[in-house]
Write an enzyme that holds these catalytic residues in place. Structure first.
Site, short mmCIF file in Angstrom:
data_model
loop_
_atom_site.label_atom_id
_atom_site.label_comp_id
_atom_site.label_asym_id
_atom_site.label_seq_id
_atom_site.Cartn_x
_atom_site.Cartn_y
_atom_site.Cartn_z
N GLU A 1 0.81 -1.32 0.02
CA GLU A 1 0.36 0.40 0.39
C GLU A 1 0.85 1.60 -0.12
OE1 GLU A 1 -2.97 0.16 3.12
OE2 GLU A 1 -4.44 -1.70 2.03
N GLU A 26 -4.92 -8.26 0.81
CA GLU A 26 -5.83 -7.75 2.07
C GLU A 26 -7.83 -7.96 1.80
OE1 GLU A 26 -4.46 -5.25 3.94
OE2 GLU A 26 -2.63 -5.78 3.93
C1 FCB Z 1 -4.43 -1.61 4.96
C2 FCB Z 1 -3.36 -2.25 6.10
C3 FCB Z 1 -2.89 -2.95 6.55
C4 FCB Z 1 -4.04 -2.64 7.98
C5 FCB Z 1 -5.52 -3.45 7.00
C6 FCB Z 1 -7.01 -3.04 7.99
O1 FCB Z 1 -4.83 -0.91 4.89
O2 FCB Z 1 -1.74 -2.64 4.52
O3 FCB Z 1 -1.34 -3.30 7.07
O4 FCB Z 1 -3.96 -1.90 8.46
O5 FCB Z 1 -4.95 -2.14 6.36
#
Ligand code: FCB
Length: 490
Positions: A162, A354
């Site tokens: 990210e 994620e």
């Molecule tokens: C993302 C991050 C991860 C976690 C999730 C909820 O932005 O990569 O580390 O904090 O959100």
């Protein structure tokens, strides 16, 4: 529903779970520093101990194998491996990841390694951090150390997590480490160095990995999806998903286009104007390395519609819309349109690196953690991902965020994202209902998603009315307890 060999995973990151901040020679990171700044993190909490995963990895891998994960995504703490960021290697730190990889492989779980998930060595920040033109070389050196040590067993590599968020929140809004509020020109300079570091990292992996490497990255995916799925409405949503309309980083293309297409997007160049950094000869070639998959983190999305005058506008959420404790709206369609748009633009297989939700979870009086919202959230997102897959988008894997509750950055410990509950006072782990449910999804390669009332089985399993073996849940004869099925979300 999902292709054979689909990767069913869960993820974490070093600073969020490891703890052991001063153990075995680990150097400080910018997050250690930010956590000590009054008011920076909820309740003044820190990742000093977190889930103490550094000392409990065997137990944690055990839980992963009970869930039946086929893969586990974790990140390496750069300052654990190189306490000063470059130079002297900390053998004990490297040995921890060595052990972890072996534990995972013994359990039949494929390790997916993220090289940078935000814990920059403080020593490198003191030398300029992401603003230093030297950082791509520092990142290459660090990558070389890790790859030389782990690539005889690790094949899946994610360079950077990210960039939009750690540059945006860290260098623009000051909410994340290093807690700066810089000018747009400086933010863009940092972003350019991040992209160069990604490219250098990918080159090092490709050159040195002992086993054939599969390389990707894990940007955040901002998804605008069409409320009406007609051809022109889809095109409008696509254009807005890939547009840059504000001088910040909440977009896909400022990072995605250089990495995958070898150029900055025209609209961004125009908008940022003279703040765009000087692009040296060869920079774009360095950034534009061949990738094997496009990892993407998607939690929510925004419904959009093109109005009668041809303008695309956001459709307002209705009052009280389903949302998580982070107040992120539940938007499952993002897991259809995100992968589809991204694949169509960049031509790479997609891996959801994620997806998940924060929920108000606690251990109930029956000793279980009942989280029907997380089951419903994940189920509805995965059904959309399955639709993308059925429509021909090559979707290779899904990593639920997170394997266990952890340190949620500026929110401290108040936001719980885990499939496994962690009692931070005792470090006791408890599989939530969602973990039992996910085990069943994995075991059936997704077929279990068609069970529209999965809550009964999951709650029953968690209550001990089922025996759980690695990846298998079997109800004991006659053990099905009648549990009210929560109503479907409107
Ligand atoms: C993302 C991050 C991860 C976690 C999730 C909820 O932005 O990569 O580390 O904090 O959100």
């Amino acid at each position: 529903m999902f292709r054979e060999g689909f990767v069913w995973g869960a993820g974490s990151s070093s600073y969020q779970i490891e703890g052991a901040h001063a153990q075995d020679g680990r150097g400080p990171s910018i997050w250690d520093t930010l956590c000590r700044r009054p008011g920076a993190v909820h309740n003044g909490e820190t990742g000093d101990i977190a889930c103490d995963h550094y000392n409990r990895s065997a137990e944690d891998v055990d839980v992963m194998s009970r869930i039946g994960l086929s893969a586990y995504r974790f990140s390496i703490a750069w300052p654990r491996v190189l306490p000063l960021g470059i130079g002297k290697v900390n053998e004990a730190g490297l040995a921890f990841y060595d052990r972890l990889v072996d534990e995972l492989l013994r359990a039949g779980i494929t390790p997916w390694v993220t090289l940078y998930h935000w814990d920059l060595p403080q020593a490198l920040f003191d030398r300029g951090g992401w603003l230093s033109p030297e950082i791509p070389a520092w990142f290459a050196e660090y990558t070389r150390v890790v790859v030389d040590r782990l690539s005889d067993r690790v094949q899946h590599w994610i360079t950077i997590n990210e960039p939009q968020i750690f540059v945006g929140l860290g260098y623009r809004e000051g909410k994340h480490a290093p807690g700066l509020k810089l000018s747009l020109r400086e933010q863009l300079a940092a972003a350019h160095n991040v992209l160069l570091a990604h490219g250098r990292g990918a080159q090092v992996i490709r050159e040195r990995a002992r086993k054939p490497a599969l390389i990707g990255w894990a940007p955040v995916g901002r998804v605008d999806y069409p409320v009406i799925e007609s051809r022109d409405q889809i095109e409008a949503a696509r254009a807005s998903t890939f547009g840059i309309t504000e001088a910040g980083f909440w977009n896909n293309t400022w990072f995605g286009d250089p990495v995958c297409l070898g150029r900055y997007p025209e609209d961004g160049l125009k908008l940022y104007g003279t703040d765009v950094p000087r692009i040296a000869k060869g920079d774009m070639e360095t950034i534009h390395q061949k990738l094997d998959f496009y990892g993407v983190n998607i939690y929510s999305g925004a419904p959009v519609r093109m109005n009668a005058s041809g303008k695309t506008e956001n459709v307002a959420w209705s009052p009280g819309v389903a949302s998580t404790t982070m107040r992120w709206p539940v938007a499952p369609k993002a897991l259809y349109w995100g992968p589809r748009f991204l694949h169509e633009r960049y031509g790479l297989p997609i891996v959801i690196t994620e997806n998940g939700m924060a929920n108000a979870d606690w251990v109930s009086s029956d000793g279980c953690v009942h989280d029907p919202q997380r089951i419903d959230y994940t189920r509805s997102y995965l059904l959309e991902l399955a639709r993308a897959s059925a429509d021909g988008v090559p979707v290779d894997g899904y990593f639920h965020w997170a394997i266990m509750d952890n340190f949620e950055w500026a929110e401290g410990y108040k936001e719980r994202f885990g499939l496994v509950h962690v009692d931070f006072a005792t470090q006791k782990r408890t599989m939530k209902d969602s973990a039992y449910w996910y085990a069943e999804v994995i075991r059936t390669n997704g077929d279990h998603l068609s069970d529209a009332s999965p809550f009964v089985a999951a709650a029953s399993a968690a209550a001990g009315n089922a025996t759980v073996r690695p990846g298998v849940i079997e109800a004991k004869p006659g053990a099905r307890v009648p549990v009210a099925v929560p109503g479907a979300r409107a």
